[in-house]
Write a protein that holds these residues in place. Structure first.
Motif, PDB file in Angstrom:
ATOM      1  N   SER A   1      45.615  62.821 102.444  1.00  6.47           N
ATOM      2  CA  SER A   1      45.249  63.834 102.207  1.00  6.47           C
ATOM      3  C   SER A   1      43.479  63.244 101.435  1.00  6.47           C
ATOM      4  O   SER A   1      42.973  61.864 101.466  1.00  6.47           O
ATOM      5  CB  SER A   1      45.598  64.271 101.000  1.00  6.47           C
TER       6      SER A   1
ATOM      7  N   TYR B   1      52.428  61.350 103.461  1.00  2.00           N
ATOM      8  CA  TYR B   1      51.408  62.512 103.323  1.00  2.00           C
ATOM      9  C   TYR B   1      49.810  61.810 103.747  1.00  2.00           C
ATOM     10  O   TYR B   1      49.640  60.456 103.220  1.00  2.00           O
ATOM     11  CB  TYR B   1      51.226  62.746 102.143  1.00  2.00           C
TER      12      TYR B   1
ATOM     13  N   ALA C   1      40.896  67.880 103.229  1.00  2.00           N
ATOM     14  CA  ALA C   1      42.148  68.105 103.869  1.00  2.00           C
ATOM     15  C   ALA C   1      42.956  67.790 103.567  1.00  2.00           C
ATOM     16  O   ALA C   1      43.409  66.615 102.884  1.00  2.00           O
ATOM     17  CB  ALA C   1      41.186  68.020 105.739  1.00  2.00           C
ATOM     18  N   GLY C   2      44.645  67.487 104.165  1.00  5.96           N
ATOM     19  CA  GLY C   2      45.348  66.400 104.509  1.00  5.96           C
ATOM     20  C   GLY C   2      46.724  67.173 105.197  1.00  5.96           C
ATOM     21  O   GLY C   2      46.638  68.414 105.568  1.00  5.96           O
ATOM     22  N   HIS C   3      47.618  66.466 105.169  1.00  3.69           N
ATOM     23  CA  HIS C   3      48.803  66.945 105.885  1.00  3.69           C
ATOM     24  C   HIS C   3      49.918  65.257 105.287  1.00  3.69           C
ATOM     25  O   HIS C   3      49.993  64.988 105.113  1.00  3.69           O
ATOM     26  CB  HIS C   3      48.153  65.607 107.568  1.00  3.69           C
ATOM     27  N   SER C   4      50.706  66.369 105.116  1.00  2.00           N
ATOM     28  CA  SER C   4      52.075  66.224 105.397  1.00  2.00           C
ATOM     29  C   SER C   4      53.393  65.854 106.539  1.00  2.00           C
ATOM     30  O   SER C   4      53.337  66.946 107.316  1.00  2.00           O
ATOM     31  CB  SER C   4      53.039  67.044 104.291  1.00  2.00           C
ATOM     32  N   PHE C   5      53.952  64.866 105.943  1.00  2.00           N
ATOM     33  CA  PHE C   5      54.405  64.011 107.523  1.00  2.00           C
ATOM     34  C   PHE C   5      55.856  64.442 107.661  1.00  2.00           C
ATOM     35  O   PHE C   5      57.109  63.674 108.011  1.00  2.00           O
ATOM     36  CB  PHE C   5      54.943  62.449 107.999  1.00  2.00           C
TER      37      PHE C   5
ATOM     38  N   TRP D   1      47.427  71.089  97.946  1.00  6.16           N
ATOM     39  CA  TRP D   1      47.159  72.728  98.679  1.00  6.16           C
ATOM     40  C   TRP D   1      46.904  73.548  97.532  1.00  6.16           C
ATOM     41  O   TRP D   1      47.192  72.873  95.861  1.00  6.16           O
ATOM     42  CB  TRP D   1      48.387  73.354  99.165  1.00  6.16           C
TER      43      TRP D   1
ATOM     44  N   VAL E   1      46.966  75.597 107.756  1.00  5.71           N
ATOM     45  CA  VAL E   1      46.110  74.026 107.787  1.00  5.71           C
ATOM     46  C   VAL E   1      45.815  74.320 106.289  1.00  5.71           C
ATOM     47  O   VAL E   1      44.829  74.875 106.010  1.00  5.71           O
ATOM     48  CB  VAL E   1      44.772  74.108 108.975  1.00  5.71           C
TER      49      VAL E   1
ATOM     50  N   ALA F   1      50.998  67.836 100.443  1.00  5.65           N
ATOM     51  CA  ALA F   1      50.112  67.504 101.100  1.00  5.65           C
ATOM     52  C   ALA F   1      49.014  68.278  99.832  1.00  5.65           C
ATOM     53  O   ALA F   1      49.522  69.611  99.663  1.00  5.65           O
ATOM     54  CB  ALA F   1      49.353  68.030 102.492  1.00  5.65           C
TER      55      ALA F   1
END
Length: 215
Positions: free
Chosen positions: A170, A168, A158-162, A23, A121, A21
């Motif tokens: 975002s 991902y 906002a974002g998230h990596s799996f 950053w 986060v 994600a």
């Protein structure tokens, strides 16, 4: 409300961590990206968002490129800039008009407030502005390369990596204040805008689905 759905499949090199994600960039580190777009159409969007054929057999051809760069300044802060170059052509029964040159430029400052609290986060706040480049001529025979006015905007990202899966998510949502064009007197109106994307990789192939819209 208007929106655009885009799907991309690309051949990629490098490791699987390319899909992490987004950053805020570390101090002294950054990246540069060049994107190019081409559109050839005989239709336009009406005021209600419906498509309409150009008057008098109109035909528009647009080729645009955008150079975007990001650079980390100090811990928790980075800066973005974007410059554009366009080649625009419009044909109809009255003849051909064209313009080539630099378009509007955009600049942003981004901060990661949760990082200062020790949180991992991936949340950031970005604020920036758009400035017109060159002259904006109010002339039926001249195609402007920009909007001829300034924008101011703020957005939450906002974002998230799996990870370790190469997947991902975002996106961002923001608000844009748009000044009136002093030459034409046109008021574009303020707007809410959003962007969301999901992506991943299958070996050397990467994929991304994105939704971009505004109201």
């Amino acid at each position: 409300m208007s929106g655009l759905l885009a799907v991309a499949v690309t051949a990629l090199g490098g490791g699987a961590d390319d899909a992490v994600a987004q950053w805020v960039e570390e101090p002294g580190k950054g990246w540069i990206a060049l994107a190019a777009y081409h559109q050839d159409t005989r239709e336009r969007f009406g005021i209600d968002g419906d498509t309409r054929v150009f008057f008098a057999e109109g035909h528009a051809v647009t080729t645009s490129s955008f150079l975007t760069a990001a650079l980390g300044l100090v811990p928790g802060f980075d800066m973005w800039s974007q410059f554009s170059f366009h080649r625009l052509r419009y044909d109809d029964v009255a003849g051909t008009r064209s313009s080539t040159g630099f378009g509007d430029a955009r600049f942003w400052l981004r901060a990661a407030p949760l990082k200062w609290l020790g949180s991992a986060v991936p949340f950031a706040v970005r604020a920036g502005f758009k400035v017109p480049i060159g002259d904006f001529d109010v002339d039926a025979e001249v195609i402007p390369l920009g909007d001829g006015q300034r924008d101011w905007e703020v957005m939450a990202e906002a974002g998230h990596s799996f990870w370790p899966r190469t997947l991902y998510l975002s996106g961002w949502v923001g608000y844009r204040w748009r000044e009136e064009n002093p030459e034409s007197g046109k008021d574009f109106g303020n707007e809410v805008f959003y962007f969301a994307q999901a992506g991943g990789r299958f070996g050397r192939w990467g994929w991304k689905v994105a939704v971009d819209g505004w109201d």
